[in-house]
Design a protein around this motif. Structure first.
Motif: not given
Length: 339
Positions: A42, A48, A50, A90, A185, A188, A224, A315, A323, A326
């Motif tokens: 992470e 992460r 999601t 996205s 978010c 998670g 993800d 993200n 990432y 968020t």
């Protein structure tokens, strides 16, 4: 990437919120090590958990794929501004007639989103909209496939029931639901106790409200990855046309085509939208052949290679495609997105 990291990710793809103590005997590693390895992934921006919208929410929020054409030299500026909007899930830079491909669930209505949000960008020259009518194969079913069949079987036994609730008002979203989703978010795997402390509610209330959101088909949770770092540096978007009855009969499409990330039906000149993740660009030909075999009569009308991803299901990604932060998913149109 260490092979064990892929095994851990695969386990969390099957059971995103499973306790480390439950995963430990299946992965044959102690719970403390699992927690430490996940925290490292992470913090490095490699993976992460999601939050994503399920069918109940996408139907209500008019989910669509939106292709944008921007003035030369303005793609990054437009993408950066769009990334701050919760309804723009996205954002991908693609090779084709349009530079940006957006996945949107605006909530307040597609007309308002297009005229008052997209229309406010002077550098957006034109757009094309593909309304989503159904998600045939959801992205959370894609896996890195690092576990044995027996390990996957044991992990699936841990997964909670996710069927949509049928009771009256089962899909209603409250302000408390939104605050719980905001916390998820950002993390998670946040436990019920910590959610309760952050929101000043009882842990039993946190558990009940969160589990209802999942059972009602409003939100889902998935693991993800930063795909370029994990061995899938290439992605492609395909638009095609196929008899709806063929899609209805297509069982386990993601098992027949392991590279398939997402399959949706859409309203427009083409009726089907695919996203595939690839090891190399030439793999697209082989994957397309598998899709044609799995869906007799399918005609591929267009293919777009993804060159860069700015935002992925809420993200925001950096230049290295990791990432970094968020933008929480908006569950209800009652609280308008900041514009």
């Amino acid at each position: 990437m260490h092979e064990f990291d892929l095994s851990l990710i695969n386990a969390l793809q099957l059971t995103p919120r499973a306790a480390w103590s439950d995963l430990a005997p299946i992965l044959d590693v102690d719970a403390t090590t699992l927690a430490r390895r996940w925290r490292r992934l992470e913090e490095a921006g490699l993976a992460r958990i999601t939050v994503f919208p399920r069918q109940q929410l996408t139907t209500r929020q008019n989910m669509a794929y939106l292709e944008l054409t921007c003035r030369n030299g303005t793609v990054e500026q437009v993408a950066s501004a769009l990334a701050e909007d919760p309804g723009t899930l996205s954002i991908q830079f693609t090779a084709g007639s349009h530079q940006l491909l957006l996945t949107v669930a605006p909530g307040q209505g597609m007309a308002d989103y297009l005229m008052n949000w997209i229309g406010a960008f002077p550098d957006v020259v034109s757009y094309r909209v593909h309304m989503v009518t159904r998600v045939v194969s959801e992205a959370h079913r894609w896996q890195v496939r690092a576990l044995s069949p027996e390990q996957r079987r044991r992990l699936r036994a841990l997964a909670p029931r996710t069927e949509c609730a049928k009771e009256a008002g089962g899909d209603r979203v409250t302000g408390l639901d939104q605050r719980i989703a905001d916390l998820l978010c950002t993390d998670g795997r946040m436990g019920y106790q910590r959610i309760a402390e952050r929101l000043d509610i009882a842990p039993t209330t946190a558990a009940r409200r969160l589990n209802r959101l999942i059972r009602a088909g409003i939100i889902g949770l998935r693991c993800d990855i930063a795909r370029a770092e994990m061995g899938w540096p290439t992605a492609a978007v395909l638009w095609g046309t196929v008899d709806p009855q063929v899609l209805e009969r297509a069982e386990d499409l993601c098992e027949q085509v392991p590279e398939l990330r997402l399959c949706s039906t859409i309203a427009g000149p083409e009726n089907t939208h695919f996203i595939v993740w690839l090891r190399t660009v030439p793999d697209l030909t082989r994957v397309e052949r598998r899709l044609l075999e799995a869906l007799p009569g399918l005609r591929i009308a267009d293919r777009r290679m993804v060159l860069h991803t700015f935002k992925f299901m809420g993200n925001v990604l950096d230049a290295a495609q990791r990432y970094v932060r968020t933008v929480p998913l908006r569950l209800s149109a009652e609280e308008p997105s900041p514009r």
